[in-house]
Design a protein around this motif. Sequence first.
Motif, PDB file in Angstrom:
ATOM      1  N   ASN A 238       0.830  -1.207   0.000  1.00  0.00           N
ATOM      2  CA  ASN A 238       0.000   0.000   0.000  1.00  0.00           C
ATOM      3  C   ASN A 238       0.863   1.256   0.000  1.00  0.00           C
ATOM      4  O   ASN A 238       0.537   2.248  -0.667  1.00  0.00           O
ATOM      5  N   TRP A 239       1.962   1.229   0.751  1.00  0.00           N
ATOM      6  CA  TRP A 239       2.882   2.368   0.726  1.00  0.00           C
ATOM      7  C   TRP A 239       3.426   2.566  -0.687  1.00  0.00           C
ATOM      8  O   TRP A 239       3.498   3.696  -1.182  1.00  0.00           O
ATOM      9  N   ALA A 240       3.800   1.476  -1.330  1.00  0.00           N
ATOM     10  CA  ALA A 240       4.358   1.575  -2.681  1.00  0.00           C
ATOM     11  C   ALA A 240       3.336   2.134  -3.668  1.00  0.00           C
ATOM     12  O   ALA A 240       3.688   2.906  -4.569  1.00  0.00           O
ATOM     13  N   ALA A 241       2.077   1.761  -3.503  1.00  0.00           N
ATOM     14  CA  ALA A 241       1.050   2.269  -4.407  1.00  0.00           C
ATOM     15  C   ALA A 241       0.936   3.783  -4.327  1.00  0.00           C
ATOM     16  O   ALA A 241       0.594   4.445  -5.314  1.00  0.00           O
ATOM     17  N   ARG A 242       1.256   4.354  -3.172  1.00  0.00           N
ATOM     18  CA  ARG A 242       1.169   5.810  -2.995  1.00  0.00           C
ATOM     19  C   ARG A 242       2.443   6.535  -3.410  1.00  0.00           C
ATOM     20  O   ARG A 242       2.375   7.684  -3.853  1.00  0.00           O
ATOM     21  N   HIS A 243       3.594   5.886  -3.273  1.00  0.00           N
ATOM     22  CA  HIS A 243       4.853   6.626  -3.352  1.00  0.00           C
ATOM     23  C   HIS A 243       5.831   6.174  -4.431  1.00  0.00           C
ATOM     24  O   HIS A 243       6.780   6.910  -4.720  1.00  0.00           O
ATOM     25  N   VAL A 244       5.666   4.995  -5.000  1.00  0.00           N
ATOM     26  CA  VAL A 244       6.609   4.523  -6.020  1.00  0.00           C
ATOM     27  C   VAL A 244       6.079   4.911  -7.394  1.00  0.00           C
ATOM     28  O   VAL A 244       4.946   4.562  -7.742  1.00  0.00           O
ATOM     29  N   PRO A 245       6.858   5.632  -8.191  1.00  0.00           N
ATOM     30  CA  PRO A 245       6.365   6.059  -9.508  1.00  0.00           C
ATOM     31  C   PRO A 245       6.177   4.869 -10.448  1.00  0.00           C
ATOM     32  O   PRO A 245       6.833   3.829 -10.289  1.00  0.00           O
ATOM     33  N   PRO A 246       5.295   4.999 -11.440  1.00  0.00           N
ATOM     34  CA  PRO A 246       5.036   3.879 -12.364  1.00  0.00           C
ATOM     35  C   PRO A 246       6.296   3.339 -13.033  1.00  0.00           C
ATOM     36  O   PRO A 246       6.417   2.137 -13.255  1.00  0.00           O
ATOM     37  N   SER A 247       7.259   4.217 -13.336  1.00  0.00           N
ATOM     38  CA  SER A 247       8.472   3.767 -14.019  1.00  0.00           C
ATOM     39  C   SER A 247       9.293   2.805 -13.180  1.00  0.00           C
ATOM     40  O   SER A 247      10.098   2.037 -13.714  1.00  0.00           O
ATOM     41  N   ALA A 248       9.124   2.846 -11.861  1.00  0.00           N
ATOM     42  CA  ALA A 248       9.900   1.978 -10.972  1.00  0.00           C
ATOM     43  C   ALA A 248       9.056   0.873 -10.344  1.00  0.00           C
ATOM     44  O   ALA A 248       9.582   0.071  -9.569  1.00  0.00           O
ATOM     45  N   HIS A 249       7.799   0.830 -10.688  1.00  0.00           N
ATOM     46  CA  HIS A 249       6.904  -0.078  -9.965  1.00  0.00           C
ATOM     47  C   HIS A 249       7.277  -1.541 -10.159  1.00  0.00           C
ATOM     48  O   HIS A 249       7.282  -2.331  -9.208  1.00  0.00           O
ATOM     49  N   ALA A 250       7.615  -1.953 -11.386  1.00  0.00           N
ATOM     50  CA  ALA A 250       7.885  -3.366 -11.635  1.00  0.00           C
ATOM     51  C   ALA A 250       9.118  -3.836 -10.872  1.00  0.00           C
ATOM     52  O   ALA A 250       9.111  -4.911 -10.255  1.00  0.00           O
ATOM     53  N   GLY A 251      10.185  -3.046 -10.898  1.00  0.00           N
ATOM     54  CA  GLY A 251      11.392  -3.432 -10.170  1.00  0.00           C
ATOM     55  C   GLY A 251      11.162  -3.475  -8.668  1.00  0.00           C
ATOM     56  O   GLY A 251      11.643  -4.386  -7.980  1.00  0.00           O
ATOM     57  N   HIS A 252      10.438  -2.489  -8.161  1.00  0.00           N
ATOM     58  CA  HIS A 252      10.146  -2.465  -6.727  1.00  0.00           C
ATOM     59  C   HIS A 252       9.288  -3.673  -6.337  1.00  0.00           C
ATOM     60  O   HIS A 252       9.571  -4.350  -5.342  1.00  0.00           O
ATOM     61  N   ARG A 253       8.275  -3.968  -7.136  1.00  0.00           N
ATOM     62  CA  ARG A 253       7.380  -5.083  -6.803  1.00  0.00           C
ATOM     63  C   ARG A 253       8.118  -6.424  -6.897  1.00  0.00           C
ATOM     64  O   ARG A 253       7.854  -7.343  -6.110  1.00  0.00           O
ATOM     65  N   LEU A 254       9.066  -6.526  -7.840  1.00  0.00           N
ATOM     66  CA  LEU A 254       9.830  -7.766  -7.954  1.00  0.00           C
ATOM     67  C   LEU A 254      10.587  -8.046  -6.656  1.00  0.00           C
ATOM     68  O   LEU A 254      10.554  -9.166  -6.128  1.00  0.00           O
ATOM     69  N   LEU A 255      11.274  -7.041  -6.121  1.00  0.00           N
ATOM     70  CA  LEU A 255      12.028  -7.255  -4.891  1.00  0.00           C
ATOM     71  C   LEU A 255      11.116  -7.416  -3.675  1.00  0.00           C
ATOM     72  O   LEU A 255      11.460  -8.132  -2.730  1.00  0.00           O
ATOM     73  N   ARG A 256       9.973  -6.775  -3.705  1.00  0.00           N
ATOM     74  CA  ARG A 256       9.011  -6.986  -2.621  1.00  0.00           C
ATOM     75  C   ARG A 256       8.432  -8.408  -2.679  1.00  0.00           C
ATOM     76  O   ARG A 256       8.143  -9.021  -1.635  1.00  0.00           O
TER      77      ARG A 256
END
Length: 655
Positions: A593-611
């Motif tokens: 939920n934090w990522a949905a508010r603060h991680v930009p779309p360009s970085a979402h896939a990489g962030h979600r992969l590590l999460r």
Amino acid sequence: MNHFLTSHWSIELASDQPTAQFAAHELRRALQRMGGPVLPITAAAAGPRIALRHGPDGDGFVRMADERGLVLIGEGSRGLLYAVYSLLEALGWRWAGPGPADEYLPRYAQLRFPAATVAEQPAFARRGLVIGHDLFLAQAEAWIAWAARARLNTIFIHTIGASGMPLGACRWRYWQQRRPRLWPLIAERGLRLEIGGHHLRDAVPRRLFRQQPDLFRHDGRRRVADGNPCPTNPATQALVRDWARRLFAAEPNASVYHLWPEDRLGGGWCICPHCRALSPSDQSLILVNTMAVALAEHNPAAHIAYLAYHDTFAPPQHIVPAANVEVVIAPRQRSYATGIGDAANPVNGPLAGQIAALRATFPAGASVFEYYLDGILFKSTLPPLGPTIAADLCTYHEWGLDGVHVLLTGDRPWLAVGPNPHSFAALAWQPQREPAALRGEYAATRAPATAALLDTAYAALETAWRHTLAITPADLRRQHDGHRHDPVTHPPRDILDSYDAPPPHCEQRLTALHEALDALPAGEAALAAAQHTAVAEQAALTADAAEWSASALLLRFFAARQEAAVVQARRAPPARQRQALAAARTAYADLLNWAARHVPPSAHAGHRLLRTLLALHLDQLERRIAPPWRNAQRRWQRWRELALLLARLWWQWQR
């Protein structure tokens, strides 16, 4: 003499050296921004002046007042630039990070120059910022400008070729696209360029395996195309040498080249009859020496680095480094709760002897590659590490290391960089500075009106992370790369993923994490008070609060994951185990939920992969109590999730 600045003053500079000229223009621009007049730059001033002078080379400088104004003398042109920035700091300008929100610039009705004499020398000859992800390479203009102001003198572009995954490095292709813009910024500030990363696989492409399997390592049963090539094969050496020549020609401006082996904990080396008696360190150095021959022909002044990292951390025993080979020491297998020189720490204590041996083995030079800005190691956060950085750099200086580098990488851009960049840069120049004062300087730069409250918040977070980072040798033994063919069943683990270490370590870890959580409320209260008090500083405080909350949520996830593991280790009833896992799943959902508010779309896939790796750890715990149909369903869901994320990342990388 009256040292108040007026329009009668000028900047005196006789040198036409580009970095010296940049220093003069930087001084003029800054004084104007502070409220001063636009000063002329002249080779010989007739009236009061700020005299800029420099010698042939060096970063040290002297500032003094005389009967005509001020004199700034740098050992070299870069030292002169640092003298300018030191003067601007004395006038109140602060830069705690790379953006406008990390800068405090006072304005004066009348500027008065300090009359005290100042003479400074850096503790380390090389002080480097390692830009290690496309996200930060896209922001490199701001990071380069900050690095020079903070008196770092090296920009290291950490790259990876087309055959690797750029999760913790910049794509080589993207650096080539950005280079025409970034190299002039590096050069005009007199900064050194270092380049490279885990590129050895590019020298011996996997496509050659079918026709020339002897180029590749032997795993004890057969030749395999994974890991590193066979270093004793003359054909391998010829390929590596020719590839290196092409890279040196393509990047002629670097002072140090980093062409490292595979990034894995171990097991990627050859055990054919010719290599069997050679350690991983010896095998790696054979190939580094091979490339060193080509470099000496291309640029005798440049060096190439041997990487002491994971299974190459032990010094080579049979191979002697070439004259232009230095060592870069990457002590990732360590505890960040205390300094690296803490002899009582069971993880850090043994490293002293190994680092001393490495320093003695490589007389051409030794630098350290540290991880204080590594958003991958610290799970998409940057824990405040001021006391550890200070202790580390004092120790590295005592050990006689020539340079210190810090890796800037992660899976998303930072909303606020936190105190670590400022602390590292200041301590790389002068390791004896007080880390708490540096943390306070960061807070005062970001939010002058509520600096004490912001500093309190970061102090609380620093305490919480110190408990969390207190790992043991048992924790390190739980680390692994993950099963290469089934990351769902055997997900990778890093040094913060030792949740199911055997008793009593798992219980001790849970106690430490509860102590970490106990430190958070004081920080949360201070942040809330700061945001309630300040109006003009809301943007900066909102960013710092968001990053602070990311750390807090992660620590709560760690505690919940550990609770689930401990409950399992105690063989609690299944209902209690399911309850603990549900709480951990909730903590994981809070991270998303934090990522949905603060991680930009360009970085979402990489962030979600590590999460997703964190979710796989919970799956591993649940697998022990869930029915087979549930495990099969979860396994299919995770494979689908990973495949979609990797496909999105691949598409981004191709673009």
